[in-house]
Design an enzyme around this catalytic site. Structure first.
Site, PDB file in Angstrom:
ATOM      1  N   LYS A  78       2.814  46.278 -16.039  1.00 33.85           N
ATOM      2  CA  LYS A  78       4.234  46.376 -16.358  1.00 33.85           C
ATOM      3  C   LYS A  78       4.419  46.346 -17.871  1.00 33.85           C
ATOM      4  O   LYS A  78       3.695  45.637 -18.582  1.00 33.85           O
ATOM      5  CB  LYS A  78       4.979  45.209 -15.702  1.00 33.85           C
ATOM      6  CG  LYS A  78       6.486  45.218 -15.898  1.00 33.85           C
ATOM      7  CD  LYS A  78       7.119  44.032 -15.178  1.00 33.85           C
ATOM      8  CE  LYS A  78       8.623  43.976 -15.365  1.00 33.85           C
ATOM      9  NZ  LYS A  78       9.235  42.823 -14.658  1.00 33.85           N
ATOM     10  N   SER A 122      12.954  43.779 -11.515  1.00 33.33           N
ATOM     11  CA  SER A 122      12.740  44.693 -12.620  1.00 33.33           C
ATOM     12  C   SER A 122      11.376  45.390 -12.594  1.00 33.33           C
ATOM     13  O   SER A 122      11.154  46.346 -13.331  1.00 33.33           O
ATOM     14  CB  SER A 122      12.865  43.923 -13.946  1.00 33.33           C
ATOM     15  OG  SER A 122      11.881  42.905 -14.025  1.00 33.33           O
ATOM     16  N   SER A 175      11.879  39.490  -9.639  1.00 29.61           N
ATOM     17  CA  SER A 175      11.537  40.811 -10.166  1.00 29.61           C
ATOM     18  C   SER A 175      10.221  41.380  -9.659  1.00 29.61           C
ATOM     19  O   SER A 175       9.923  42.551  -9.890  1.00 29.61           O
ATOM     20  CB  SER A 175      11.508  40.775 -11.701  1.00 29.61           C
ATOM     21  OG  SER A 175      12.804  40.628 -12.213  1.00 29.61           O
TER      22      SER A 175
END
Length: 480
Positions: A77, A152, A176
């Site tokens: 990420k 996210s 997330s």
């Protein structure tokens, strides 16, 4: 080459001589080439570097010196530092920035011969529940490209869902990792706060942020945790507790005491098909001999406001360092220092990040500090104490991961409150600092994945993961 569901499958093929790490990398690179243009899961791919890593690991396998993660192709990420690689948090304000060091968790994976294939899209500074706030555009769900991926860590979830890597490393502040895992039909795991060092993780809300995993098997989640967890001289908040061999402790107990939050199941906004899937799985657990009780949790309606007051306050402080002076984007039309700050931050941050900074600055202001921030800290304590009390009475708490399945892109962007309520079931574990995992629990009538979330007591990851594995093997349909 067929789709692999776990590192065990990969290692069996490597041992049998049916494939090599180089061939695995080529397989994933080909999938990225074919699918990423539409899905937008990867912001940057490192083909030559991944090929070189793969060849080095193949040599180690031949020599018998390979690490525990040999054969695992991983995506990162875009909030995790990897030396000499771009790090933007999917934000315009970090244009051109390359990390000067490697995050502790990332380095530990490298040391065990993980192969990193690229940098994955996410909500800007990990702020969002749909991966629509990224400067680089939304991530699309591989099952239905008109649907969101969740956030996210949406790019990380879709990359695993669409078979563009075997596993992804994400971050979880209020859900997330778990919420996009539910939307994409993969396994999302968040450990106890402090179990994994946050050194090298771009800070959103420091008392909540935790590195987590997105995988297709619980075994892989356990192995990744085992490698990343542990004390770190660079992070004084990382736990000093000994790290168990999680990957060797996945045998569940024959019977558990399980609680489910009554108000969560009976909540009006809960999708009826999610409710049905949860009730079906609870009844199946009773049939296996587990004790399954409804429990009362009186603070459900207070969790989202508490979470957003505290996290935006921390974000206001953490994001003050991005000012155009030291690195990243700098407004070209600034005329003095004050206009440099104002224009750089106004142009560099997206609307959602600006909204949260403004809210956080407001609740920290002298006139409102006690009314909002102090009060929210007190409520957080109540939520933690009640959660811990329930987890002393029960081995696990079960509730939905999200109140809906993946919604359409653009459906909630005009309604911040609806977007924030997507976190209503995941923020409890974050407020209490306990571990939680989302596992697939079937599909709705549109074929969209449903997630079931399980929480356990702090530092009881081995029990949580063992139970999660039993769920995926005995109750929940296998992923395609």
């Amino acid at each position: 080459m067929r789709r692999f569901h776990s590192l065990t499958e990969v290692r069996n093929e490597l041992t049998a001589g049916n494939t090599t790490c180089r061939q695995l990398v080529e397989y994933y690179l080909d999938n990225i080439e074919r699918r990423n243009g539409r899905l937008n899961a990867f912001l940057e791919v490192w083909p030559e570097e991944a090929r070189a890593q793969a060849e080095a690991v193949d040599a180690k396998l031949a020599a018998g010196t390979a690490g525990k993660l040999a054969g695992m192709v991983i995506g990162l990420k875009d909030v995790l530092a990897y030396k000499d690689h771009s790090l933007q948090s999917s934000s315009h304000i970090l244009d051109g920035f390359k990390s000067l060091f490697t995050a502790t968790a990332v380095q530990r994976l490298l040391d065990e011969d993980a192969i990193f294939i690229g940098r994955q899209n996410c909500d800007e500074f990990a702020m969002g529940a749909s991966n629509e706030s990224s400067y680089f555009g939304p991530v699309r769900n591989a099952i239905d490209e008109e649907r969101v991926s969740g956030g996210s860590s949406g790019g990380s979830a879709v990359a695993v869902q669409a078979d563009m890597c075997l596993a992804s490393i994400g971050s979880d502040t209020g859900g997330s990792v778990r919420q996009p895992a539910a939307f994409c039909g993969v396994i999302g795991f968040k450990p106890t706060y402090s179990r994994i060092s946050r050194y090298g993780l771009v800070a959103y809300a420091s008392s909540f942020d935790q590195i987590g995993t997105l995988t297709r098997s619980v075994d892989d989640a356990a192995l990744l945790l085992e490698i990343m967890a542990g004390a770190d001289n660079f992070d004084s908040t990382a736990s000093q507790r000994e790290v168990p061999a999680y990957s060797q402790l996945l045998e569940p107990a024959p019977h558990y005491r399980i609680g489910y939050i009554r108000d969560a199941v009976e909540r009006p906004g809960l999708n009826s098909e999610i409710k049905e899937a949860l009730e079906t799985n609870l009844e199946a657990l009773r049939g296996q001999g587990h004790v399954v009780d409804a429990v009362d949790f009186p603070y459900l309606d207070y969790m989202v406001p508490t979470y957003y007051i505290l996290t935006t306050a921390e974000a206001s402080s953490n994001l003050s360092r991005f000012d155009g002076v030291k690195y990243g984007y700098r407004a070209p039309d600034a005329t003095d220092l004050e206009s440099l700050y104002k224009k750089t931050r106004s142009q560099g941050f997206g609307p959602e990040v600006q909204r949260r900074i403004l809210l956080g600055t407001f609740v920290l202001s002298a006139d409102y500090y006690d009314a909002y921030y102090t009060k929210a800290q007190q409520v957080r304590r109540l939520i933690k104490e009640k959660t811990d009390e329930l987890l002393r009475q029960y081995d696990f708490l079960i509730l939905p991961t999200a109140p809906t399945t993946a919604f359409r892109i653009g459906e909630n962007t005009k309604d911040a409150l609806s977007m924030y309520l997507a976190d209503i079931f995941t923020v409890q574990a974050s407020l209490a600092g306990v571990p939680a995992v989302s596992v697939p629990a079937g599909q709705d009538s549109a074929g969209l994945p449903i997630g079931l979330q399980v929480m356990s007591g702090a530092f009881r990851e081995e029990h949580l993961l063992a139970f999660a594995k039993s769920l995926t093997e005995t109750l929940i349909p296998a992923m395609p």
